[in-house]
Design an enzyme around this catalytic site. Structure first.
Site, PDB file in Angstrom:
ATOM      1  N   SER A 235     -15.378  28.868 -23.685  1.00 50.60           N
ATOM      2  CA  SER A 235     -16.147  28.709 -24.921  1.00 50.60           C
ATOM      3  C   SER A 235     -16.093  27.258 -25.335  1.00 50.60           C
ATOM      4  O   SER A 235     -15.199  26.520 -24.906  1.00 50.60           O
ATOM      5  CB  SER A 235     -15.548  29.594 -26.022  1.00 50.60           C
ATOM      6  N   TYR A 248      -8.515  33.049 -31.002  1.00 50.54           N
ATOM      7  CA  TYR A 248      -9.544  32.872 -29.975  1.00 50.54           C
ATOM      8  C   TYR A 248      -9.401  31.512 -29.302  1.00 50.54           C
ATOM      9  O   TYR A 248      -9.451  31.406 -28.068  1.00 50.54           O
ATOM     10  CB  TYR A 248     -10.917  33.021 -30.612  1.00 50.54           C
TER      11      TYR A 248
END
Length: 383
Positions: A235, A248
């Site tokens: 990401s 995350y």
């Protein structure tokens, strides 16, 4: 050598003008290296006066406007700063086998269908196959001998081992191995550090990080034999931190480090490792519905220690949740840039180390936060 005749007066033909041009031409993907460097230097120059003003604080609005203005400025460059060409593909795909995790929905679901359409033998790992998930039903409805859904929870070693055997037994020649593994399965959550339980940190890490490691270690023998590809879905938050996203970010930063270590180790063995760093595709992946955000928030508040609830207060907490709701309603609904990046990583003779399928705003912001001194990027995005 006997039987050979060498005329010492003959000379090998010299390089043609066309050869000279080709030699001077930088390889694809490196031609525009100078442009990002110029852009970053220009950014530092633009923000340096602001960062040196005593007591000067940039509001969130100022920061976003500043980045948007830089975006407009750099868009005036004669060539886009982040331009890449996706070419030089390996053809034909033939009977190359690829396993993709997390195919119940989102990127994995779209990727399984796309790779199947390109001719790959696709094993689609689905968490909810045993429960008849809608995504699984749609993949199975294709009724193709080149697309097979398999029950796969990347957190369970017994399920991973079972899929290894399924794949091995399905290959025409297991000794020649399997071409590709795409570690796509992942989960996400939100919450500031003091709002997030240790159980949540562990749960996200078990899927995003340890699931990636577990899958990779289990399939590496097959991948090595094929001198194949490993593609890890990270990401943009694996490169730049963000408030309220530490569970995350930690896992995606870990995926980046793991991928780099693996790439170094696999290089002499002929295995290529790539990382795909999607931008904001929340709207496309349906990770968060308003109901799910509220459910997470309510559970989080109820489980907070009394001292944390008292010190922060419900108003502060609710404001953070509202910001998360706004963010989750944003982002691109078109997953094709991600699908295109993964496909290139699997098919190109010279895949990139990292792919950045994200809109230009996030790409620029990532460059600022990863290349400029922390004091400068903090002044823009934090203070």
């Amino acid at each position: 050598m006997r039987g050979s005749v060498v005329n010492k007066t003959d000379k090998a033909p010299g390089p043609t003008e066309e050869d000279k041009v080709k030699k001077q031409e930088p390889p694809p993907g490196r031609r525009l290296t100078i442009l990002p460097l110029v852009a970053i230097m220009l950014t530092a120059r633009l923000f340096r006066p602001l960062s040196q003003l005593p007591g000067k604080t940039l509001s969130l609005c100022d920061r976003e406007k500043g980045t948007r203005r830089m975006q407009l400025l750099y868009s005036a460059f004669p060539v886009p700063v982040s331009l890449r060409t996706y070419s030089d593909e390996v053809t034909p795909v033939g009977s190359k086998a690829v396993l993709v995790t997390g195919c119940d929905s989102g990127f994995g679901f779209s990727l399984a269908k796309h790779l199947h359409s390109r001719g790959f033998l696709v094993f689609a790992g689905c968490l909810m196959k045993d429960k008849g998930n809608d995504g699984v039903k749609e993949l199975d409805s294709l009724k193709s001998d080149r697309l097979r859904t398999v029950q796969l929870n990347v957190c369970k070693s017994e399920e991973v081992d079972k899929v290894v055997e399924i794949v091995r037994s399905s290959l025409e020649d297991p000794e020649k191995g399997m071409w590709g593994l795409v570690n796509n399965a992942g989960i996400s959550t939100f919450g500031e550090v003091e709002f997030t339980s240790m159980e949540t940190y562990k749960e996200v890490a078990e899927v995003n990080l340890w699931g990636t490691v577990r899958m990779t270690k289990s399939f590496l023998p097959l991948i090595r034999r094929a001198k194949g590809r490993i593609v890890n879905i990270s990401s943009m938050l694996g490169r730049m931190a963000n408030p309220a996203r530490s569970p995350y970010c930690i896992t995606k930063f870990g995926v980046e480090a793991f991928s780099d270590c693996l790439r170094y180790e696999m290089y002499p063995l002929g295995v290529k490792v790539s990382v795909v760093e999607p931008g904001n595709f929340i709207a496309a992946t349906s990770l968060y519905s308003p109901e799910r955000i509220q459910a997470i928030a309510n559970k989080m508040w109820e489980e907070l220690p009394e001292v944390v609830r008292k010190d922060y207060g419900r108003k502060y907490f609710d404001e953070k949740i509202a910001k998360m709701e706004t963010y989750c309603n944003s982002g691109s609904t078109d997953t094709s840039p991600v699908i295109k990046a993964v496909t290139h990583a699997l098919t190109s003779a010279t895949p990139y180390t990292r792919y950045h399928p994200m809109d230009y705003y996030w790409w620029l912001r990532m460059q600022i936060m990863t290349h400029l001194p922390g004091a400068v990027s903090d002044r823009i995005y934090i203070h």
